[in-house]
Design a protein around this motif. Structure first.
Motif, short mmCIF file in Angstrom:
data_model
loop_
_atom_site.label_atom_id
_atom_site.label_comp_id
_atom_site.label_asym_id
_atom_site.label_seq_id
_atom_site.Cartn_x
_atom_site.Cartn_y
_atom_site.Cartn_z
N ALA A 188 -32.34 54.53 144.94
CA ALA A 188 -33.17 54.62 143.49
C ALA A 188 -33.94 56.01 143.48
O ALA A 188 -34.42 56.03 142.29
CB ALA A 188 -34.16 53.38 143.41
N SER B 138 -37.88 49.11 146.55
CA SER B 138 -36.97 49.37 146.00
C SER B 138 -35.84 49.83 146.94
O SER B 138 -36.25 50.34 147.87
CB SER B 138 -37.21 50.65 144.91
OG SER B 138 -37.57 51.77 145.74
N ARG B 139 -34.75 50.16 146.37
CA ARG B 139 -33.45 50.69 147.25
C ARG B 139 -33.86 52.23 147.22
O ARG B 139 -34.41 52.79 146.45
CB ARG B 139 -32.26 50.46 146.64
CG ARG B 139 -31.70 49.16 146.84
CD ARG B 139 -30.45 48.98 146.12
NE ARG B 139 -29.14 49.98 146.48
CZ ARG B 139 -28.51 49.72 147.46
NH1 ARG B 139 -28.44 48.68 148.08
NH2 ARG B 139 -27.76 50.88 147.87
N GLU C 27 -43.21 56.26 144.22
CA GLU C 27 -43.60 55.10 144.92
C GLU C 27 -43.79 55.34 146.27
O GLU C 27 -44.56 54.77 147.00
CB GLU C 27 -42.72 53.88 144.34
CG GLU C 27 -42.89 53.66 142.81
CD GLU C 27 -41.92 52.51 142.46
OE1 GLU C 27 -41.15 52.35 143.19
OE2 GLU C 27 -42.10 52.18 141.34
N PRO D 199 -44.53 48.55 146.21
CA PRO D 199 -43.59 48.84 145.34
C PRO D 199 -41.96 48.91 145.78
O PRO D 199 -41.46 49.98 146.20
CB PRO D 199 -43.76 50.26 144.53
CG PRO D 199 -44.45 50.70 145.63
CD PRO D 199 -45.19 49.90 146.37
N VAL E 108 -35.92 43.83 141.53
CA VAL E 108 -36.21 43.67 142.95
C VAL E 108 -37.45 42.70 142.72
O VAL E 108 -37.75 41.75 143.62
CB VAL E 108 -36.80 44.85 143.55
CG1 VAL E 108 -37.44 44.66 145.00
CG2 VAL E 108 -35.47 45.68 143.74
N ARG E 109 -38.16 42.99 141.88
CA ARG E 109 -39.38 42.14 141.52
C ARG E 109 -39.05 40.54 141.27
O ARG E 109 -39.58 39.83 141.88
CB ARG E 109 -40.53 42.66 140.43
CG ARG E 109 -41.62 41.68 140.23
CD ARG E 109 -42.69 42.45 139.41
NE ARG E 109 -41.86 42.35 137.88
CZ ARG E 109 -41.69 43.55 137.29
NH1 ARG E 109 -41.66 44.67 137.95
NH2 ARG E 109 -40.95 43.38 136.07
N ARG F 190 -37.18 56.59 143.94
CA ARG F 190 -38.53 56.43 143.35
C ARG F 190 -39.55 56.87 144.34
O ARG F 190 -40.49 56.34 144.95
CB ARG F 190 -38.68 54.78 143.09
CG ARG F 190 -37.74 53.97 142.09
CD ARG F 190 -37.99 52.87 142.15
NE ARG F 190 -38.85 52.23 141.14
CZ ARG F 190 -38.80 51.84 140.12
NH1 ARG F 190 -37.57 51.82 139.38
NH2 ARG F 190 -39.93 51.50 139.27
N THR G 174 -34.53 47.16 150.50
CA THR G 174 -35.65 47.57 149.34
C THR G 174 -36.77 47.79 149.88
O THR G 174 -37.79 48.11 149.35
CB THR G 174 -35.78 46.47 148.38
OG1 THR G 174 -36.32 45.23 148.94
CG2 THR G 174 -34.34 46.07 147.66
N ILE H 176 -44.34 45.94 142.04
CA ILE H 176 -42.99 46.31 142.16
C ILE H 176 -42.30 46.92 140.97
O ILE H 176 -42.29 46.17 139.98
CB ILE H 176 -42.04 45.15 142.58
CG1 ILE H 176 -42.55 44.66 144.17
CG2 ILE H 176 -40.75 45.55 142.88
CD1 ILE H 176 -41.87 43.51 144.72
N ASP I 44 -39.24 48.02 140.18
CA ASP I 44 -37.83 47.88 139.94
C ASP I 44 -37.84 46.19 139.42
O ASP I 44 -38.02 45.38 140.16
CB ASP I 44 -37.02 48.05 141.24
CG ASP I 44 -35.60 47.70 141.04
OD1 ASP I 44 -35.14 46.71 140.41
OD2 ASP I 44 -34.76 48.72 141.49
#
Length: 247
Positions: free
Chosen positions: A105, A101-102, A110, A99, A203-204, A107, A155, A198, A200
């Motif tokens: 973010a 992501s930046r 994740e 998953p 990003v996905r 997350r 990411t 993913i 986001d």
């Protein structure tokens, strides 16, 4: 035609994350070679269908529902294989999530999931098979890492961290072991279900936009096959497999 599972050289091969992608492709290839494959993943229906398909083609497959984040569940998976076949020759630690992501973010759930599956899951597998392999005087652990374990992209900081850790863990295990073989296989862009994890959306979409050059999951299965088919005294330590067009 698939070889009989009783031919000389047939091995008992445990595969995590076997219900799709690299795990499924590897299971099909190795079963067709006559190896006895033990299939571990969370999706019982997918596992049962895969085992049935392998059996219909003359192969030998044992499905076992598995969550690699549960140490007791991983031990049960390995015990089931050992009880059925009397040995454990190869463990393919393949289960993984991505998953991306930046970091800003935040997350964090994740992040935890990647650490639990991608790193702790590998450790749980090693812990479960190591005593058996040591007692039988040999074995082979194949850890599926990633080219993200060789580089870090935006990411992918946490994902890359888990894959760098898998490579370090594998090298440590190799150096501590004289009776075991240890292989790290690092796929580049490969067709699988990883992008589905993913969360986001932007990003996905960006990652999926690169998948036109992705190689089939069977290409990684072929790398696993190559490593485990070497003579006992030959340890293939690391294989990197990328699409030719990948930068």
């Amino acid at each position: 035609m698939p070889r009989s599972s009783t031919v000389p050289g047939s091995k008992v091969v445990l595969i995590t994350g076997a219900s799709s992608g690299i795990g499924e492709a590897t299971a099909r290839l190795l079963a067709a070679d006559g190896h006895r494959v033990v299939l571990g993943a969370r999706r019982a229906g997918r596992l049962a269908a895969l085992a049935e398909s392998i059996g219909a083609g003359g192969g030998n497959a044992l499905p076992h529902v598995l969550d690699v984040t549960d140490p007791a569940g991983v031990r049960s998976f390995v015990t089931a294989a050992h009880d059925r076949y009397g040995r454990v020759d190869v463990l393919v630690n393949n289960a993984g999530v991505m998953p991306l992501s930046r970091l800003d973010a935040l997350r964090t759930d994740e992040w935890d999931r990647m650490i639990d599956v991608n790193l702790r899951g590998v450790l749980h597998g090693i812990a479960a098979v190591l005593p058996i392999m040591q007692a039988q005087g040999g074995g082979h652990i194949v850890n599926i890492a990633s080219v993200s374990g060789l580089r870090v992209d935006p990411t992918a900081a946490v994902y890359s961290a888990t894959k760098h850790a898998v490579r370090a863990l594998s090298e440590g295990l190799r150096q501590e072991s004289r009776e075991l073989r240890v292989t790290v296989i690092s796929p580049g862009l490969t067709r699988s279900e990883l992008t589905g994890s993913i969360g986001d959306g932007a990003v996905r979409a960006a990652v999926e936009g690169q998948m036109g050059i992705a190689i089939p999951a069977a290409a990684i299965g072929e790398a696993v096959r190559y490593a485990i088919d070497q003579p006992a005294g030959v340890d293939v330590n690391e294989i990197v497999v990328r699409p030719t067009a990948q930068g």
